[in-house]
Design a protein around this motif. Structure first.
Motif, PDB file in Angstrom:
ATOM      1  N   ASP A 576      -7.484  -3.483  -3.903  1.00 57.10           N
ATOM      2  CA  ASP A 576      -6.562  -4.619  -3.885  1.00 57.10           C
ATOM      3  C   ASP A 576      -7.302  -5.938  -4.096  1.00 57.10           C
ATOM      4  OD1 ASP A 576      -7.895  -4.786  -1.500  1.00 57.10           O
ATOM      5  OD2 ASP A 576      -6.124  -4.697  -0.213  1.00 57.10           O
ATOM      6  N   ASP A 582      -4.755  -4.981 -12.462  1.00 53.33           N
ATOM      7  CA  ASP A 582      -3.375  -5.367 -12.762  1.00 53.33           C
ATOM      8  C   ASP A 582      -3.069  -5.101 -14.232  1.00 53.33           C
ATOM      9  OD1 ASP A 582      -0.871  -6.208 -12.174  1.00 53.33           O
ATOM     10  OD2 ASP A 582      -1.379  -8.303 -11.866  1.00 53.33           O
ATOM     11  N   GLU A 589      -0.103  -5.003  -6.125  1.00 58.25           N
ATOM     12  CA  GLU A 589       0.117  -5.655  -4.842  1.00 58.25           C
ATOM     13  C   GLU A 589      -1.040  -6.605  -4.546  1.00 58.25           C
ATOM     14  OE1 GLU A 589       1.866  -7.015  -2.617  1.00 58.25           O
ATOM     15  OE2 GLU A 589       2.805  -5.189  -1.814  1.00 58.25           O
ATOM     16  N   LEU A 592      -3.880  -6.352   0.842  1.00 64.14           N
ATOM     17  CA  LEU A 592      -3.116  -5.758   1.930  1.00 64.14           C
ATOM     18  C   LEU A 592      -3.484  -6.412   3.259  1.00 64.14           C
ATOM     19  CD1 LEU A 592      -3.458  -1.955   1.071  1.00 64.14           C
ATOM     20  CD2 LEU A 592      -1.557  -3.466   0.501  1.00 64.14           C
ATOM     21  N   GLU A 596      -0.428  -3.594   6.754  1.00 63.73           N
ATOM     22  CA  GLU A 596      -0.133  -2.812   5.549  1.00 63.73           C
ATOM     23  C   GLU A 596      -1.212  -1.760   5.308  1.00 63.73           C
ATOM     24  OE1 GLU A 596       2.261  -6.222   2.977  1.00 63.73           O
ATOM     25  OE2 GLU A 596       0.068  -6.128   2.933  1.00 63.73           O
ATOM     26  N   TRP A 600      -0.660   2.259   4.943  1.00 60.64           N
ATOM     27  CA  TRP A 600      -1.188   3.055   3.841  1.00 60.64           C
ATOM     28  C   TRP A 600      -2.081   4.179   4.368  1.00 60.64           C
ATOM     29  CZ3 TRP A 600      -0.442   4.084  -1.071  1.00 60.64           C
ATOM     30  CH2 TRP A 600       0.248   3.178  -1.877  1.00 60.64           C
ATOM     31  N   PRO A 631      -2.572  -0.145  -4.919  1.00 63.12           N
ATOM     32  CA  PRO A 631      -1.205  -0.396  -4.437  1.00 63.12           C
ATOM     33  C   PRO A 631      -0.436  -1.303  -5.406  1.00 63.12           C
ATOM     34  CG  PRO A 631      -2.828  -0.734  -2.691  1.00 63.12           C
ATOM     35  CD  PRO A 631      -3.586  -0.650  -3.976  1.00 63.12           C
ATOM     36  N   LEU A 632       0.817  -0.954  -5.678  1.00 57.16           N
ATOM     37  CA  LEU A 632       1.718  -1.760  -6.493  1.00 57.16           C
ATOM     38  C   LEU A 632       2.710  -2.474  -5.589  1.00 57.16           C
ATOM     39  CD1 LEU A 632       2.586   0.808  -9.317  1.00 57.16           C
ATOM     40  CD2 LEU A 632       0.915  -1.058  -9.439  1.00 57.16           C
ATOM     41  N   ARG A 633       3.288  -3.548  -6.116  1.00 50.56           N
ATOM     42  CA  ARG A 633       4.365  -4.210  -5.388  1.00 50.56           C
ATOM     43  C   ARG A 633       5.577  -3.280  -5.321  1.00 50.56           C
ATOM     44  NH1 ARG A 633       4.261 -10.209  -8.229  1.00 50.56           N
ATOM     45  NH2 ARG A 633       2.098 -10.730  -7.628  1.00 50.56           N
ATOM     46  N   PRO A 634       6.339  -3.353  -4.254  1.00 49.31           N
ATOM     47  CA  PRO A 634       7.504  -2.457  -4.142  1.00 49.31           C
ATOM     48  C   PRO A 634       8.483  -2.674  -5.279  1.00 49.31           C
ATOM     49  CG  PRO A 634       7.023  -3.523  -2.043  1.00 49.31           C
ATOM     50  CD  PRO A 634       6.163  -4.210  -3.073  1.00 49.31           C
ATOM     51  N   ALA A 655       3.365   2.236  -5.671  1.00 46.27           N
ATOM     52  CA  ALA A 655       4.016   1.417  -4.647  1.00 46.27           C
ATOM     53  C   ALA A 655       4.301   2.339  -3.465  1.00 46.27           C
ATOM     54  CB  ALA A 655       5.298   0.800  -5.179  1.00 46.27           C
ATOM     55  N   ARG A 656       3.828   1.987  -2.290  1.00 43.88           N
ATOM     56  CA  ARG A 656       3.911   2.913  -1.164  1.00 43.88           C
ATOM     57  C   ARG A 656       5.357   3.319  -0.906  1.00 43.88           C
ATOM     58  NH1 ARG A 656       4.551   2.763   4.312  1.00 43.88           N
ATOM     59  NH2 ARG A 656       4.649   0.482   4.364  1.00 43.88           N
TER      60      ARG A 656
END
Length: 832
Positions: A576, A582, A589, A592, A596, A600, A631-634, A655-656
């Motif tokens: 992250d 990206d 994301e 974190l 968060e 995860w 991690p991706l943004r939701p 995205a979690r």
């Protein structure tokens, strides 16, 4: 021919000639040489002073930038703190300006306590420990004279060195091989102690006194022992430097070895005994009584005289000094004839191959065949997407391809894929690096001295993506890529723990160190990164200096990459920090938060345990090759997002999701795309000229054949996932059971349709057809499995109201032509 004098830069200084252990494999007391009996127990101040003068004289004469001194024995701690202090202070004070002292002590550890560690901290003395593995392995040889075990005391010493206050003193562990010990148990016991380096040593032996070779272990037991560890070590991603393996890699690339036991580099080491006599390598004590003697001492002779001793010159003569058998051997530049002492035979002297010749041959050739040696830094890459078809083969072999063709792949197979990817990344960097200038030169020099550190950074999934972007930008494509090579070089330098510095760019108020983290410094322009043994510093143009220790926790300005250690040895980075991450279909994301990160961690542990339990045929490969989770943004409510970037082998972006099973499904789906991508980098599975659209069961619009192939490959894993869920609910009712059966029924039907379309396309290569047939064979058990009660139709009409379309992906063609670059992502689509 005049012999070129090779100056000494390594000195073994015996400060005590006795030992408090009675190891039965010790070359000093248990082999042919008996000279120790007539030597003083401890070195005197007079001898120490003269040793310091001789080393300083030699360093001045040859303008040495550094000398390396190991305080040795016997057991050097028996000399006591006063002698050790004097040795350190006199050596350091005598050296000329500009010559650094690397001072170490090698001990059995049984007397190492806090007082010694505090002394070594004050005097900057690094500590190496002899330890042969777990208690059973160590106590086979390393015992006190009365038979007592030494293991607990040595472990206590190592634990002391592992404490944060003394960790910077911890130099590594040395292990003498006994083939009757379990190699994996030995390796894992050593690795658990988190050493900076492990050194496995062949036991000293000659043709007169050959090493033991138990009949039940077959031929070449020493090679087999080491290769068992090598496979485990590679599967784990080389978690700790191992001098033997690193030396084989280096010599296969034409570089210098890290040990006198391998390679053709001239020996530059001399031993100084407690009475001030100069000797050749200690290992010669195993040949015959008096073998290491030179007849010289610190009072009467200079080090230049010692360097001209016939025995020293023989150890410095490279290929010319080897027997004809060795000179004709295809691996001689890696083997180097083995350790000089191991060539001894009465009547023939040292003019023989090593007594371990067969083991060394098998070790080197097997390692060479397991991994594709990295190409030299100067080679070029004609195409950033498809490697040169005339290049040496890389990646998995035929048996491993057969595993991958069935959709699976064990740890060794995925490790072979990763080795091929590392080779490809090196070639890509070679195409863009020379134009960058200073940072490329720094990286090339570092690769010659610390290749393992360079490999660790180049294996970062997003390094290759940057290199491909640079090549496309140079070709005129509208893709601006920053100069990240300086950051890559700085990260490798820090990993190598070398005392040096490099300028790096400041972007967005921060400097980025791939695989390590992000340092927030503010402003823009340039900063200077200086590395060292304990950490690194960042100095900005304004003169502000930020000091970061290796064990320092995250704070407001230091954002380290956080790695999760999971069951079975899998270690994965939650990436992250790296701006290069990206490049997926959806935005990455931000950093974190601790909460968060905790979410995860818990979800990933549960998902991983589920995969180990229910999909071991996929988990093994994930554990060996999935190094990075981004991690991706939701996504929108009720949507699950996940995918794998075309140019980022080893990374999956997710995205979690709400549940651990969903995360497990996304992991296995994404890594299937990663695996097939690794295959497609070196093998054609379909005709790239086929521009037809194919109807995939899960897409409204026709898709290219490449997409159909890649998605079918990933869907097999998802089908097997739902099959495991359906088996768990066999004969059970309820919403969860109905959902699992519905998903399984639908997925197996869709995967079957996709594979039928592939096999009917007429555009698969011979290997591609074997892959499609293999996938169909792996699907058969799913097709034959009853759905259980209550029954659910096994066709596309079955709904999925409870499941988000999370594990669908838009794959990208690995073989798009250069003027029509491949899409950057195979990621789950926004809708279905």
């Amino acid at each position: 021919m005049t012999h070129q004098l090779v100056p000494f830069s390594q000195f073994v200084l015996k400060v005590h000639s006795r030992c408090d252990l009675a190891c039965d494999h010790c070359y000093v007391y248990e082999h042919a040489d008996t000279s120790w009996r007539g030597r003083p127990r401890a070195i005197t101040g007079v001898v120490l002073d003269r040793v310091a003068e001789r080393i300083a004289e030699h360093a001045t004469e040859h303008r040495l930038p550094a000398v390396h001194v190991v305080l040795h024995g016997g057991e050097p701690l028996l000399a006591g703190p006063r002698v050790l202090r004097r040795a350190a202070e006199r050596l350091r004070a005598a050296l000329p300006a500009g010559c650094a002292l690397d001072l170490r002590i090698h001990t059995n550890g049984v007397r190492l306590d806090r007082a010694f560690c505090e002394l070594f901290d004050e005097l900057d003395i690094k500590v190496g420990i002899s330890l042969d593995g777990d208690a059973a392995a160590n106590d086979r040889h390393r015992r006190f004279a009365d038979g007592r075990s030494s293991h607990a005391q040595v472990l206590a010493a190592v634990e002391l060195l592992r404490r944060p206050e003394f960790r910077h003193l911890y130099a590594g562990l040395l292990c003498t091989i006994d083939v009757e010990n379990d190699p994996v148990a030995v390796y894992e016991a050593l690795r658990a102690l988190e050493p900076p380096r492990i050194d496995f040593l062949l036991p000293h032996a000659t043709w007169d006194q050959p090493p033991k070779r138990p009949a039940e272990l077959g031929e070449h037991p020493y090679a087999k022992w080491l290769l068992t560890i090598h496979r485990r070590w590679e599967q784990q991603g080389r978690p700790v430097p191992v001098r033997t393996f690193d030396s084989v890699y280096r010599t296969l690339r034409g570089r210098a070895s890290l040990t006198e036991a391998l390679g053709l580099d001239p020996a530059d080491l001399v031993v100084i005994e407690t009475d001030g006599t100069f000797e050749q390598a200690d290992s010669l004590k195993t040949a015959y009584d008096g073998a290491p003697a030179t007849g010289f001492d610190v009072f009467a002779n200079s080090l230049d005289e010692v360097a001209r001793h016939p025995g020293m010159m023989a150890r410095q003569s490279g290929l010319a000094g080897l027997t004809a058998t060795c000179r004709a051997c295809p691996v001689v530049r890696s083997c180097g004839g083995g350790l000089y002492a191991h060539r001894w035979r009465t009547g023939a002297g040292f003019d023989n191959p090593s007594v371990f010749c067969g083991d060394l041959m098998r070790l080197i050739t097997t390692i060479r065949d397991r991994i594709a040696p990295a190409r030299p830094a100067a080679c070029a890459v004609p195409d950033p997407v498809s490697p040169d078809p005339g290049a040496p083969a890389a990646g998995p072999g035929p048996e491993q391809l057969a595993q991958l063709a069935r959709g699976h792949g064990d740890a060794a197979t995925v490790a072979a894929l990763a080795a091929g990817q590392l080779d490809l990344t090196r070639r890509l960097l070679a195409a863009v690096g020379p134009a960058v200038g200073e940072s490329w030169q720094a990286l090339a020099e570092l690769d010659a001295t610390a290749p393992a550190a360079v490999d660790a950074v180049l294996a970062h999934p997003y390094v290759r993506g940057w290199a491909v972007g640079r090549l496309r930008a140079e070709a005129g494509e509208p893709q601006a890529e920053p100069d990240t090579l300086a950051e890559i070089a700085a990260a490798a330098l820090i990993r190598a723990r070398l005392a040096a510095e490099l300028p790096v760019p400041v972007r967005g108020g921060a400097i980025q160190l791939p695989t390590l983290g992000r340092v927030l410094v503010g402003g823009s322009g340039q900063a200077v990164v200086r590395s060292g043994a304990d950490g690194f510093t960042v100095r900005t143009a304004g003169g502000v200096e930020r000091v970061i220790g290796f064990d320092q926790p995250a704070d407001r300005s230091w954002l380290p990459v956080r790695r999760l250690g999971l069951l079975g040895g899998w270690s994965v980075a939650l990436e992250d920090t790296d701006p290069q991450r990206d490049r997926h279909r959806w935005p990455a994301e931000a950093r974190l938060t601790e909460a968060e990160l905790g979410d995860w961690t818990g979800a990933l542990r549960e998902a991983w345990e589920l995969l180990l339990r229910e999909l071991p045929q996929y988990a093994a490969g994930i554990g060996a090759g999935l190094t990075t989770l981004t991690p991706l943004r939701p996504g929108p409510p009720g949507r699950e997002l996940g995918g794998a970037d075309r140019q980022a082998f080893g990374a999956v972006a997710i995205a979690r999701p709400r549940t651990a099973p969903a995360l497990a499904r996304l992991l296995v789906h994404g890594f299937q795309l990663v695996k097939l991508g690794g295959v497609l980098d070196f093998h054609d599975l379909y005709d790239r000229a086929d521009r037809r659209g194919y109807r995939a069961p899960w897409q409204e619009e026709p898709r290219p054949l490449a997409d159909l192939f890649q998605e079918a490959y990933a869907e097999l894993a998802v089908t097997e996932f739902w099959g495991s869920r359906a088996r768990a609910y066999h004969g059970v009712g309820g919403e969860a059971a109905e959902h699992a059966r519905a998903q399984f029924g639908r997925r197996r039907g869709e995967t079957e349709q996709a594979l039928d379309a592939l096999l009917g396309s007429g555009s698969l290569t011979a290997l591609g057809e074997r892959f499609a047939v293999g996938l169909r064979e792996s699907l058969e058990p799913c097709l034959a499995m009853p759905l259980g009660a209550p029954a659910v139709p096994a066709d596309r009409s079955v709904g999925d109201a409870a499941a988000a379309p999370a594990d669908r992906a838009v794959p990208a063609d690995h073989h798009a032509p250069a003027d029509s670059p491949a899409p950057a992502d195979h990621s789950a689509p926004a809708g279905r």
